[in-house]
Design an enzyme around this catalytic site. Structure first.
Site, mmCIF file in Angstrom:
data_model
loop_
_atom_site.group_PDB
_atom_site.id
_atom_site.type_symbol
_atom_site.label_atom_id
_atom_site.label_comp_id
_atom_site.label_asym_id
_atom_site.label_seq_id
_atom_site.Cartn_x
_atom_site.Cartn_y
_atom_site.Cartn_z
ATOM 1 N N GLY A 189 -21.858 -1.909 -62.429
ATOM 2 C CA GLY A 189 -22.532 -2.334 -63.646
ATOM 3 C C GLY A 189 -21.798 -3.454 -64.355
ATOM 4 N NE ARG A 217 -27.114 5.670 -58.886
ATOM 5 C CZ ARG A 217 -28.199 5.496 -59.631
ATOM 6 N NH1 ARG A 217 -29.244 6.274 -59.438
ATOM 7 N NH2 ARG A 217 -28.246 4.547 -60.548
ATOM 8 N NE ARG A 218 -26.738 -1.198 -57.276
ATOM 9 C CZ ARG A 218 -26.294 -2.384 -57.632
ATOM 10 N NH1 ARG A 218 -25.931 -3.256 -56.689
ATOM 11 N NH2 ARG A 218 -26.207 -2.734 -58.901
ATOM 12 C CG ASP A 253 -26.528 12.182 -56.149
ATOM 13 O OD1 ASP A 253 -26.440 11.963 -57.383
ATOM 14 O OD2 ASP A 253 -27.506 12.744 -55.615
ATOM 15 C CE LYS A 278 -30.035 2.787 -76.525
ATOM 16 N NZ LYS A 278 -29.297 1.584 -76.138
ATOM 17 C CE1 TYR A 334 -23.460 6.287 -74.440
ATOM 18 C CE2 TYR A 334 -24.651 5.676 -76.415
ATOM 19 C CZ TYR A 334 -24.249 5.386 -75.133
ATOM 20 O OH TYR A 334 -24.617 4.208 -74.550
ATOM 21 C CG MET A 394 -29.100 -1.119 -70.965
ATOM 22 S SD MET A 394 -28.372 0.237 -71.919
ATOM 23 C CE MET A 394 -27.158 0.834 -70.758
#
Length: 351
Positions: A14, A37-38, A52, A118, A144, A179
């Site tokens: 990310g 995951r990749r 996973d 958030k 969170y 995001m």
């Protein structure tokens, strides 16, 4: 602390995890393991494990052998259709990452958690500003909150410490990241220019005027390493931004000049709707300008852009606590955007 440290970065591909791995690799003295995951599609100093984290058995099988980890940096997130559905999977992933590693690594020193604004309800509408770390969360559920409360409880009586950073709208580069406003702006500008249009702000009039803040991913990586290595940070939450505030109306002209475009009048549209058919156009732009052959679906997340440009209330957090504890880095947001756009050009992501 041992001379050489070993970090496990959860959510390694990310916009946050990718930059952190790059940063740790430059610093030296870190062995790095990335969980995702990749597989990465770029050169990296890390060793990657495909796991996973929603499958406890898979997590234990693949992480139980990591016996010399000193730091866990948790940057992962899985979206769900409704807010309430976020809590269970995102808490499970944190638990399934930390517990097997903690069990296997007696020398664990620190666990760092990435949260966000958030926590305060910045996504719901106007909230108390500037928000401070001791402000309560919005009405639960809030994943969170669930993650932080679990981490606090898990650390009690242990030798390792924890921290959590709460950034707002992290900016940088990562493919397939839901995001990332910087890639959205750059791709939107590129497509607008190719269509012969001016650079119009596509969001709400109130969002164009409202106070906003963001966080550069390199700045965030610096703070994460500080959290993991400075005793003054231990067992604390910190807000983090670039250190300044801005209004979109005051930077939009700089964006237009960077892309050699005219600034158009504000025109509120749904980017999710209006960019849905632009895949073939993007493919032609890639060929025309010799860009990286990045699939259109991976280069920008329009629903997130609609969310950011639809935020017609002030988004402001107090970052004084971070400075009082010893982390003093800051940068100017307008300069950050232009630097990142230039990085996209240098990487041949946009022309």
């Amino acid at each position: 602390m041992a001379d050489r440290k070993k970090a496990v970065v959860v959510g390694a591909l990310g916009v946050i995890g990718r930059k952190l791995i790059e940063d740790l690799g430059r610093r030296g003295g870190w062995e790095i393991v990335g969980l995702s995951r990749r597989s990465p599609d770029f050169d990296s100093p890390a060793t990657y494990i495909s796991v996973d984290l929603l499958d406890r058995a898979d997590a234990e099988a693949k992480l139980g052998g990591l016996s010399d980890v000193t730091h866990i940096f948790y940057c992962a997130f899985q979206a769900r259709p409704t807010w309430a559905e976020h809590s269970a999977p995102n808490l499970a992933m944190l638990v399934n990452a930390v517990e097997p590693i903690e069990k296997a690594s007696a020398g664990l020193e620190h666990v760092h958690l990435i949260e966000g604004n958030k926590w305060y309800g910045s996504h719901l509408g106007p909230f108390k500003t500037p928000a401070r770390e001791d402000d309560p969360p919005h009405m639960l559920p809030n994943f969170y909150y669930d993650q932080e409360m679990w981490l606090r409880a898990a650390q009690k009586g242990k030798k390792w410490t924890w921290t959590a950073l709460r950034p707002q709208t992290v900016c940088g580069f990562a493919l397939g990241n839901p995001m990332n406003i910087t890639t959205c702006i750059a791709v939107y500008a590129t497509i607008s220019k190719e269509l012969g249009l001016p650079l119009r702000f596509p969001g709400k009039p109130g969002a164009y005027e409202a106070v906003y803040q963001v966080c550069d991913n390199q700045h965030l990586a610096n703070a994460m390493v500080w959290c993991g290595t400075d005793p003054n940070a231990a067992n604390n939450t910190f807000n983090i931004t670039n250190g300044d505030f801005f209004r979109w109306k005051n930077v939009w002209g700089q964006f237009a000049r960077f892309f050699d475009m005219e600034v158009g009048d504000l025109q509120t549209i749904s980017l999710t709707d209006f960019m849905a058919d632009k895949g073939p156009l993007w493919d032609s732009i890639v060929e025309k300008y010799g860009l990286q052959k990045i699939p259109y679906k991976d280069v920008a997340a329009w629903p997130f852009a609609d969310y950011v440009f639809g935020t017609d209330w002030d988004v402001m957090t107090d970052t004084l606590k971070l400075r009082l504890h010893g982390f003093h880095d800051c940068l100017r947001t307008d300069e950050m955007f232009l630097r990142i756009f230039q990085e996209f050009r240098d990487m041949k992501v946009v022309p």
